[in-house]
Design a protein around this motif. Structure first.
Motif, short mmCIF file in Angstrom:
data_model
loop_
_atom_site.label_atom_id
_atom_site.label_comp_id
_atom_site.label_asym_id
_atom_site.label_seq_id
_atom_site.Cartn_x
_atom_site.Cartn_y
_atom_site.Cartn_z
N GLU A 80 11.89 8.33 -6.69
CA GLU A 80 11.66 8.57 -5.27
C GLU A 80 10.52 7.73 -4.69
OE1 GLU A 80 9.28 11.43 -7.62
OE2 GLU A 80 11.42 10.97 -7.58
N THR A 81 9.50 7.46 -5.49
CA THR A 81 8.41 6.61 -4.98
C THR A 81 8.85 5.15 -4.88
OG1 THR A 81 7.49 6.56 -7.23
CG2 THR A 81 6.50 8.10 -5.67
N VAL A 82 9.76 4.75 -5.75
CA VAL A 82 10.32 3.40 -5.67
C VAL A 82 11.04 3.23 -4.34
CG1 VAL A 82 12.01 1.80 -6.63
CG2 VAL A 82 10.59 3.16 -8.17
N GLU A 83 11.95 4.16 -4.04
CA GLU A 83 12.72 4.05 -2.80
C GLU A 83 11.80 4.11 -1.59
OE1 GLU A 83 16.67 5.82 -0.56
OE2 GLU A 83 15.83 6.96 -2.24
N THR A 84 10.79 4.95 -1.64
CA THR A 84 9.87 5.06 -0.51
C THR A 84 9.15 3.74 -0.26
OG1 THR A 84 9.54 7.44 -0.91
CG2 THR A 84 7.86 6.30 0.39
N LEU A 85 8.66 3.11 -1.32
CA LEU A 85 7.96 1.84 -1.14
C LEU A 85 8.88 0.75 -0.59
CD1 LEU A 85 5.71 1.88 -4.32
CD2 LEU A 85 4.93 1.97 -1.96
N TYR A 86 10.12 0.72 -1.02
CA TYR A 86 11.08 -0.23 -0.45
C TYR A 86 11.28 0.05 1.04
CZ TYR A 86 12.79 -2.88 -4.50
OH TYR A 86 12.90 -3.76 -5.56
N LEU A 87 11.43 1.32 1.40
CA LEU A 87 11.63 1.67 2.81
C LEU A 87 10.42 1.32 3.66
CD1 LEU A 87 13.40 5.12 2.33
CD2 LEU A 87 14.42 3.06 3.32
#
Length: 266
Positions: free
Chosen positions: A15-22
């Motif tokens: 979830e932190t990966v996706e957040t940083l991409y967003l």
């Protein structure tokens, strides 16, 4: 943190990966969990350094991270080992929708993107409110969410909340408040008595087998079994407490609840 904002981040959950991409800050990511699949390019762009409850500590250290992001008590030993090695660790522990939004806000601030994070959170909040409003006044089907099959484990808080927002009624809302999976174990008799009209299942790490659910002893007369309303939601969409759950995961719940009951074969 050795630098602010941190320039080299390792994310041990997806979830932190996706957040940083967003947030447009994916270039800061130097290592990810093997479970990270969102967005699709992450698997070819970032080295994998961990599973969920295990991690390759030497590989993480070789990446010289300024910050490692972990999640929950299940990664406490990994976090402790990294801290002993002098690594800065941020351990998130979000277990409900408000916690997910708070994580996004906090992570945005840590990478110097508080305004962008606030915008993202605002978008999610508006969409959650819109869907909840659309469900107002409609019949609310009883929903059993199964996070695991052996033993049977019901849904955690953010899943229960998303079911309610989508227009359903979680049949085990009291158990949803239990953070640990062991506190959400249910028996076959409990599910039979709850008589769910829809069954949603997401077995982390393995494919859901609806026929196995339907064939459980004594489940024939459960409305969801009788009407063939058993739906799989892929675990990356609903079992990670991050953007995926608030978007594609929620959409999958809405779709399942709006599907008409099937006519049983004669």
């Amino acid at each position: 943190m050795k630098r602010f904002p941190p320039e080299r981040i390792v994310c041990l959950t997806e979830e932190t990966v996706e957040t940083l991409y967003l947030l447009g800050e994916q270039d800061r990511i130097v290592g990810v969990s093997g479970y990270a699949v969102r967005p699709k390019q992450v698997r070819r762009e970032k080295p994998r350094v961990s599973a969920f409850t295990s991690a390759d500590i030497p590989k993480i250290l070789a990446l010289a991270p300024d910050l490692v992001l972990t999640f929950s008590d299940l990664q406490a030993e990994i976090a402790a080992e990294l801290i002993r090695k002098g690594v800065t660790v941020m351990a998130y522990n979000q277990r409900d929708v408000s916690g997910i939004l708070a994580m996004i806000s906090h992570l945005g601030a840590m990478v110097g993107q508080p305004a962008r994070a606030a915008q993202l959170v605002g978008q999610y909040e508006r969409r959650l409110d819109e869907l909840a409003a659309q469900a107002t006044g409609r019949p609310r089907p009883r929903v059993y969410f199964e996070e695991w099959d052996e033993p049977m484990i019901s849904g955690i808080a953010w899943v229960s909340e998303l079911i309610e927002i989508a227009g359903g009624r979680d049949v085990f809302p009291d158990l949803a408040a239990q953070d640990a999976a062991s506190g959400r174990i249910v028996t076959s008799d409990q599910v039979i008595r709850a008589a769910p009209e829809v069954i949603l299942a997401s077995w982390c790490g393995k494919k859901v087998r609806p026929e196995r659910i339907a064939d459980r002893p004594g489940w024939t007369d459960i409305p969801a079994i009788r009407d063939r309303r058993i739906f799989e939601i892929k675990s990356p969409l609903i079992l990670q407490p991050g953007p995926a759950a608030l978007t594609d995961g929620l959409d999958a719940i809405v779709t399942a609840l709006s599907a008409h009951p099937e006519i049983p074969a004669s």
